[in-house]
Design an enzyme around this catalytic site. Structure first.
Site, PDB file in Angstrom:
ATOM      1  N   SER A   1      12.182  -5.153 -28.199  1.00  0.00           N
ATOM      2  CA  SER A   1      11.913  -4.463 -29.463  1.00  0.00           C
ATOM      3  C   SER A   1      13.193  -3.768 -29.929  1.00  0.00           C
ATOM      4  O   SER A   1      14.245  -3.930 -29.313  1.00  0.00           O
ATOM      5  CB  SER A   1      10.771  -3.475 -29.294  1.00  0.00           C
ATOM      6  OG  SER A   1      11.095  -2.599 -28.265  1.00  0.00           O
TER       7      SER A   1
ATOM      8  N   CYS B   1     -35.269   0.975 -49.178  1.00  0.00           N
ATOM      9  CA  CYS B   1     -34.102   1.858 -49.366  1.00  0.00           C
ATOM     10  C   CYS B   1     -33.308   1.337 -50.587  1.00  0.00           C
ATOM     11  O   CYS B   1     -32.835   0.190 -50.575  1.00  0.00           O
ATOM     12  CB  CYS B   1     -33.264   1.831 -48.094  1.00  0.00           C
ATOM     13  SG  CYS B   1     -31.740   2.752 -48.203  1.00  0.00           S
TER      14      CYS B   1
ATOM     15  N   CYS C   1     -30.877   8.594 -43.416  1.00  0.00           N
ATOM     16  CA  CYS C   1     -30.279   7.859 -44.532  1.00  0.00           C
ATOM     17  C   CYS C   1     -30.174   8.784 -45.751  1.00  0.00           C
ATOM     18  O   CYS C   1     -31.171   9.387 -46.150  1.00  0.00           O
ATOM     19  CB  CYS C   1     -31.133   6.635 -44.845  1.00  0.00           C
ATOM     20  SG  CYS C   1     -30.571   5.786 -46.330  1.00  0.00           S
TER      21      CYS C   1
ATOM     22  N   LYS D   1      12.834  -4.947 -42.697  1.00  0.00           N
ATOM     23  CA  LYS D   1      11.991  -5.020 -41.497  1.00  0.00           C
ATOM     24  C   LYS D   1      10.591  -5.405 -41.962  1.00  0.00           C
ATOM     25  O   LYS D   1       9.895  -4.610 -42.591  1.00  0.00           O
ATOM     26  CB  LYS D   1      11.974  -3.679 -40.767  1.00  0.00           C
ATOM     27  CG  LYS D   1      11.237  -3.733 -39.442  1.00  0.00           C
ATOM     28  CD  LYS D   1      11.459  -2.451 -38.664  1.00  0.00           C
ATOM     29  CE  LYS D   1      10.895  -2.537 -37.254  1.00  0.00           C
ATOM     30  NZ  LYS D   1       9.501  -2.880 -37.173  1.00  0.00           N
TER      31      LYS D   1
ATOM     32  N   GLU E   1      19.044  -5.843 -43.161  1.00  0.00           N
ATOM     33  CA  GLU E   1      17.933  -6.686 -43.627  1.00  0.00           C
ATOM     34  C   GLU E   1      16.617  -5.924 -43.617  1.00  0.00           C
ATOM     35  O   GLU E   1      16.517  -4.854 -43.023  1.00  0.00           O
ATOM     36  CB  GLU E   1      17.858  -7.965 -42.794  1.00  0.00           C
ATOM     37  CG  GLU E   1      17.840  -7.749 -41.299  1.00  0.00           C
ATOM     38  CD  GLU E   1      18.155  -9.013 -40.520  1.00  0.00           C
ATOM     39  OE1 GLU E   1      19.294  -9.502 -40.635  1.00  0.00           O
ATOM     40  OE2 GLU E   1      17.271  -9.496 -39.804  1.00  0.00           O
TER      41      GLU E   1
ATOM     42  N   LYS F   1      13.032   3.270 -40.067  1.00  0.00           N
ATOM     43  CA  LYS F   1      11.682   3.091 -40.621  1.00  0.00           C
ATOM     44  C   LYS F   1      11.465   4.005 -41.831  1.00  0.00           C
ATOM     45  O   LYS F   1      11.853   5.173 -41.814  1.00  0.00           O
ATOM     46  CB  LYS F   1      10.632   3.400 -39.542  1.00  0.00           C
ATOM     47  CG  LYS F   1      10.751   2.496 -38.323  1.00  0.00           C
ATOM     48  CD  LYS F   1       9.636   1.501 -38.210  1.00  0.00           C
ATOM     49  CE  LYS F   1       8.420   2.109 -37.658  1.00  0.00           C
ATOM     50  NZ  LYS F   1       7.472   1.302 -37.005  1.00  0.00           N
TER      51      LYS F   1
ATOM     52  N   CYS G   1     -29.427   2.154 -41.583  1.00  0.00           N
ATOM     53  CA  CYS G   1     -30.721   2.621 -42.073  1.00  0.00           C
ATOM     54  C   CYS G   1     -31.675   1.439 -41.892  1.00  0.00           C
ATOM     55  O   CYS G   1     -31.466   0.383 -42.476  1.00  0.00           O
ATOM     56  CB  CYS G   1     -30.629   3.008 -43.549  1.00  0.00           C
ATOM     57  SG  CYS G   1     -32.266   3.155 -44.282  1.00  0.00           S
TER      58      CYS G   1
ATOM     59  N   TYR H   1      14.273 -14.364 -38.783  1.00  0.00           N
ATOM     60  CA  TYR H   1      15.413 -13.443 -38.798  1.00  0.00           C
ATOM     61  C   TYR H   1      16.261 -13.422 -37.531  1.00  0.00           C
ATOM     62  O   TYR H   1      17.084 -12.536 -37.348  1.00  0.00           O
ATOM     63  CB  TYR H   1      14.945 -12.024 -39.112  1.00  0.00           C
ATOM     64  CG  TYR H   1      13.744 -11.573 -38.294  1.00  0.00           C
ATOM     65  CD1 TYR H   1      13.813 -11.461 -36.916  1.00  0.00           C
ATOM     66  CD2 TYR H   1      12.546 -11.263 -38.921  1.00  0.00           C
ATOM     67  CE1 TYR H   1      12.728 -11.053 -36.177  1.00  0.00           C
ATOM     68  CE2 TYR H   1      11.446 -10.859 -38.190  1.00  0.00           C
ATOM     69  CZ  TYR H   1      11.548 -10.750 -36.811  1.00  0.00           C
ATOM     70  OH  TYR H   1      10.468 -10.358 -36.084  1.00  0.00           O
TER      71      TYR H   1
ATOM     72  N   ASP I   1       6.700  -6.284 -41.902  1.00  0.00           N
ATOM     73  CA  ASP I   1       5.624  -5.661 -41.127  1.00  0.00           C
ATOM     74  C   ASP I   1       4.483  -6.655 -40.890  1.00  0.00           C
ATOM     75  O   ASP I   1       3.461  -6.632 -41.554  1.00  0.00           O
ATOM     76  CB  ASP I   1       5.106  -4.434 -41.898  1.00  0.00           C
ATOM     77  CG  ASP I   1       4.241  -3.558 -41.026  1.00  0.00           C
ATOM     78  OD1 ASP I   1       4.246  -3.760 -39.796  1.00  0.00           O
ATOM     79  OD2 ASP I   1       3.558  -2.673 -41.566  1.00  0.00           O
TER      80      ASP I   1
ATOM     81  N   LYS J   1      21.969  -4.813 -37.887  1.00  0.00           N
ATOM     82  CA  LYS J   1      22.425  -5.589 -36.733  1.00  0.00           C
ATOM     83  C   LYS J   1      23.942  -5.767 -36.805  1.00  0.00           C
ATOM     84  O   LYS J   1      24.473  -6.082 -37.877  1.00  0.00           O
ATOM     85  CB  LYS J   1      21.797  -6.986 -36.743  1.00  0.00           C
ATOM     86  CG  LYS J   1      20.294  -6.990 -36.625  1.00  0.00           C
ATOM     87  CD  LYS J   1      19.729  -8.391 -36.870  1.00  0.00           C
ATOM     88  CE  LYS J   1      18.220  -8.355 -36.811  1.00  0.00           C
ATOM     89  NZ  LYS J   1      17.607  -9.591 -37.291  1.00  0.00           N
TER      90      LYS J   1
ATOM     91  N   CYS K   1     -32.722   7.350 -48.538  1.00  0.00           N
ATOM     92  CA  CYS K   1     -34.186   7.262 -48.441  1.00  0.00           C
ATOM     93  C   CYS K   1     -34.758   8.135 -47.334  1.00  0.00           C
ATOM     94  O   CYS K   1     -35.969   8.160 -47.129  1.00  0.00           O
ATOM     95  CB  CYS K   1     -34.612   5.812 -48.244  1.00  0.00           C
ATOM     96  SG  CYS K   1     -34.185   5.178 -46.618  1.00  0.00           S
TER      97      CYS K   1
HETATM   98  S1  IVH Z   1      15.321  -8.477 -34.992  1.00  0.00           S
HETATM   99  C1  IVH Z   1      16.142  -7.981 -30.398  1.00  0.00           C
HETATM  100  N1  IVH Z   1      14.848  -8.388 -37.569  1.00  0.00           N
HETATM  101  O1  IVH Z   1      10.475  -5.546 -35.603  1.00  0.00           O
HETATM  102  C2  IVH Z   1      15.678  -7.679 -31.778  1.00  0.00           C
HETATM  103  N2  IVH Z   1      13.084  -7.740 -36.091  1.00  0.00           N
HETATM  104  O2  IVH Z   1      10.669  -3.386 -33.463  1.00  0.00           O
HETATM  105  C3  IVH Z   1      14.999  -8.772 -32.416  1.00  0.00           C
HETATM  106  N3  IVH Z   1      11.004  -7.159 -37.237  1.00  0.00           N
HETATM  107  O3  IVH Z   1       9.491  -7.249 -32.733  1.00  0.00           O
HETATM  108  C4  IVH Z   1      14.284  -8.408 -33.622  1.00  0.00           C
HETATM  109  N4  IVH Z   1      11.706  -7.532 -39.289  1.00  0.00           N
HETATM  110  O4  IVH Z   1       8.627  -8.114 -34.940  1.00  0.00           O
HETATM  111  C5  IVH Z   1      14.347  -8.175 -36.334  1.00  0.00           C
HETATM  112  N5  IVH Z   1      14.569  -8.415 -39.862  1.00  0.00           N
HETATM  113  C6  IVH Z   1      14.074  -8.205 -38.652  1.00  0.00           C
HETATM  114  C7  IVH Z   1      12.752  -7.778 -38.451  1.00  0.00           C
HETATM  115  C8  IVH Z   1      12.290  -7.547 -37.144  1.00  0.00           C
HETATM  116  C9  IVH Z   1      10.682  -7.174 -38.535  1.00  0.00           C
HETATM  117  C10 IVH Z   1      10.068  -6.760 -36.164  1.00  0.00           C
HETATM  118  C11 IVH Z   1       9.971  -7.733 -35.028  1.00  0.00           C
HETATM  119  C12 IVH Z   1      10.321  -6.956 -33.811  1.00  0.00           C
HETATM  120  C13 IVH Z   1      10.156  -5.545 -34.235  1.00  0.00           C
HETATM  121  C14 IVH Z   1      11.105  -4.662 -33.486  1.00  0.00           C
END
Ligand code: IVH
Length: 681
Positions: free
Chosen positions: A80, A428, A404, A112, A110, A309, A422, A222, A114, A285, A407
């Site tokens: 992560s 009802c 309820c 992130k 880039e 975030k 209910c 990504y 969700d 990155k 009713c």
């Molecule tokens: S790079 C070693 N790039 O965020 C790192 N992750 O908290 C590889 N995610 O598990 C992940 N957008 O599910 C990367 N542009 C992005 C991302 C991204 C969403 C998620 C991904 C990862 C989590 C990390």
């Protein structure tokens, strides 16, 4: 409290929140608060290595492994990212990298996304496996489901891709698909998905690729991994991957100064609201793979990347009261009434409290100042109580209603279900009105002009008390009501009259027997052919029908055991509704394919694929979209896809030719016309 005690407390809290989030799908605190608690625990555990515990919440990354899927080990563990919510920490990250590398570097910024992360393996330009993150070391093989995602290339475009490589990215449900899915679920009174991430993850874990396909997932890739990648730059590799056919974000940007990075963050903090999918931050990155290797990894995350975030949008407001809404099935949903607050561009006055367990978990009292959050969610929810602002004179604790609200009947809770119900389904009011709404809906009797408000108006005026009363409505009575002119009154009455032609299986769906949805109604209609036969069916006869389990059978038996339901059905019959299959529908129908799940593949000479689908259903079989262990045989035409052929061979599933199939169902090739085949089933 000592630090040792705090560690114990935090571990307990985080285990509970983890369970509420991952297992019960009912989080009670926001992600930010969760991350803050987790960081506090990480810091304290670092200070106290003597208190190490292999089962601490810090020792695992949430697992998404579920039953029913085979698993595969990741070639490279799926790690992560370190998270931060502060600009200061982004600056510190930049400085740290600068110090460690001691040479010029680029940062790739880039979005992130969700959703849920996915690892895709390609060999010789073909998708061979898709695996979820799982516990980071191994995950579920969900290749068949991922194949339904249109933006995932099954075969790559020409290019200099490595013979074997892995690409990772995010599977997402776009906002539009998410809203459509939830609207459908609301209509069926199924629990709603809280956000697109949960919806995407629930969808990817379905055992039915056809349904996955229908829900329209999307993907963004990504991260490219492998031995022989084309470039040293992550950005350049991703641009190359886009040429091979992957969906790569258009919004990646290489930056060389911290100011550029911070500008990117602040631009996307607002601009992301215009994107078709949910994002929850920015990922930074180090661009060069050589530099990434030099920086290396920590235990669970790379040193060369960080996630910033966005603050989820939330507001503090006062809880004034809790009211309860009763749905068509009698399920009672608690709703919080709040002092109005502005949240993500709308004014919020009400928020869902989901169920009694959530109320208890939050320890809610009337008058509390509560946090309302929308974040990725459509329906605002209360995520926490601001305990500091609670005075000694706090209000009464919120206790779930006993009776309820509509009713007065005592509520009940079925074993294993979170909701209260209910049980007074017959008298009802919201249940009656809900049943009428369901009865007239498009997939049921399809009567136009009868929305929620009109039905309420008719009910209030005493014109209808149940679904059968609709057939007693006179245009004269209708046009006396406020807001309804002569023209709409006549059109409603015509619509009602027309509904008498609606086929039996839809009438069966429309009368609203619990657990009898559209598909079950079709199966029952085919098996019993008339309402009368169904009314007299025993548990044994019902469960003998393929796909009818005890839960459905029980519900049907108890529906017809109630004299009031029988009377209602009788009245509908007297009004002339279809209570049995027509001759057309029964003609030629057999049970020759009963219990068989058949996949159609290839092109055919005598009938179209749709016609074969209709034939399968007419003879009691079920058509499925993809081959699995449950497939009985494949109806194989010409040019059957090689992947399907391979899969069938692998699972030992028989291929049946077009002629063999027609013989199997005793159909003479020349006597069948397309029109006959395309009857409702
Ligand atoms: S790079 C070693 N790039 O965020 C790192 N992750 O908290 C590889 N995610 O598990 C992940 N957008 O599910 C990367 N542009 C992005 C991302 C991204 C969403 C998620 C991904 C990862 C989590 C990390």
């Amino acid at each position: 409290m000592s630090e040792t005690e705090r560690i114990t407390e935090l571990r307990e809290l985080l285990h509970r929140y983890n369970n509420l989030y991952y297992v019960q799908n009912a989080p009670v605190i926001s992600d930010i608060e969760f991350d803050q608690l987790m960081h506090e625990l990480i810091d304290l555990e670092e200070k106290h290595p003597e208190l190490y515990d292999a089962n601490s919440p810090t020792q695992r990354v949430g697992s998404d492994i579920s039953k029913g899927f085979e698993q595969a080990e990741h070639r490279y563990p799926m790690l992560s990212l370190d998270n931060t919510y502060s600009e200061q920490e982004v600056r510190e990250f930049f400085q740290r990298i600068s110090g460690l590398l001691n040479e010029p570097f680029e940062i790739c910024c880039e979005l992130k996304y969700d959703g849920l992360s996915i690892s895709l393996i390609y060999e010789d330009g073909k998708l061979v496996q898709a695996v979820t993150r799982g516990d980071g070391v191994k995950g579920d093989i969900v290749t068949d489901n991922v194949r339904t995602i249109k933006s995932v290339p099954l075969v790559l475009q020409k290019g200099n891709y490595p013979r074997e490589f892995e690409i990772r990215g995010e599977v997402l449900m776009p906002w539009t698909s998410f809203e459509k899915l939830n609207a459908e679920r609301e209509q069926q009174e199924e629990p709603l998905f809280a956000n697109p991430r949960n919806a995407a993850s629930g969808t990817l874990k379905l055992q039915n690729p056809q349904e996955v396909s229908r829900r329209q997932l999307d993907s963004y890739l990504y991260y490219l991994l492998g031995e022989q990648l084309p470039f040293d730059g992550h950005y350049e590799n991703m641009m190359e991957a886009a040429k091979w056919g992957f969906k790569v974000s258009d919004h990646m940007k290489k930056c060389t100064t911290i100011e550029e990075v911070l500008d990117y963050i602040s631009y996307w903090d607002t601009e992301r609201k215009n994107l078709p999918v949910a994002t929850d931050g920015i990922v930074l990155k180090v661009n060069s793979l050589r530099q990434q290797r030099n920086l290396g990894f920590k235990a669970k995350s790379p040193r060369w990347a960080i996630a910033y975030k966005f603050q989820a949008e939330r507001q503090l407001t006062r809880l004034n009261s809790v009211s309860y809404q009763v749905g068509r099935t009698g399920a009672v949903t608690p709703v919080a009434n709040l002092d109005p607050v502005q949240l993500s561009g709308t004014i919020v006055k009400r928020a869902t409290l989901h169920n009694a367990d959530i109320i208890k978990g939050l320890d809610l009292h009337i008058g509390d100042m509560v946090y309302v959050e929308k974040g990725g969610e459509i329906i605002p929810k209360i995520t926490a109580v601001d305990m500091d602002s609670r005075s000694i004179l706090m209000g009464d604790p919120v206790r779930f209603a006993d009776v309820c609200p509509e009713c007065g009947t005592k509520l009940i809770r079925y074993e294993g279900e979170a909701a209260y119900y209910c049980p007074n389904s017959i008298s009802c009011p919201p249940q009656i009105k809900g049943r009428i709404e369901h009865f007239v809906s498009r997939k049921a009797m399809n009567i136009d002009g009868l929305g929620t408000e009109t039905i309420d108006l008719f009910y209030q005026a005493g014109l209808i008390k149940d679904i059968a009363d609709l057939y007693t409505l006179k245009a004269m009575d209708i046009c006396r009501l406020e807001g309804l002119g002569e023209k709409s009154a006549v059109s409603i009455v015509h619509g009602i009259e027309d509904s008498k032609k609606v086929p039996f299986e839809r009438v069966l769906f429309a009368i609203g027997i619990r657990f009898v949805g559209e598909t079950v109604a079709k199966i029952l209609a085919r098996a019993f052919k008339s309402m009368e036969a169904l009314e007299n069916a025993t548990m044994e006869q019902l469960t003998a029908v393929n796909e009818i389990g005890t839960k459905i059978a029980q519900s049907i038996v108890s529906f017809f055991a109630d004299e009031r339901s029988r009377e209602l059905v009788n009245r509908l019959k007297e009004f002339g509704l279809q209570m049995e299959l027509t001759e057309d529908q029964t003609q030629g129908g057999t049970e020759l394919l009963s219990g068989k799940t058949i996949v159609i593949s290839g092109v055919f000479n005598h009938h179209s694929r749709d016609e074969y689908k209709a034939l399968i259903e007419r003879h009691g079989g079920k058509n499925a979209g993809s081959i699995s262990a449950k497939t009985s045989f494949v109806l194989a035409g010409d040019n059957m896809g090689p992947a399907k052929r391979e899969k069938a061979q692998e699972l030992g599933i028989k291929l049946v030719s077009e002629t063999e199939f027609l013989e199997m169902i005793n159909e003479k090739i020349t006597t069948i016309t397309s029109n006959e085949l395309l009857l409702p089933f």
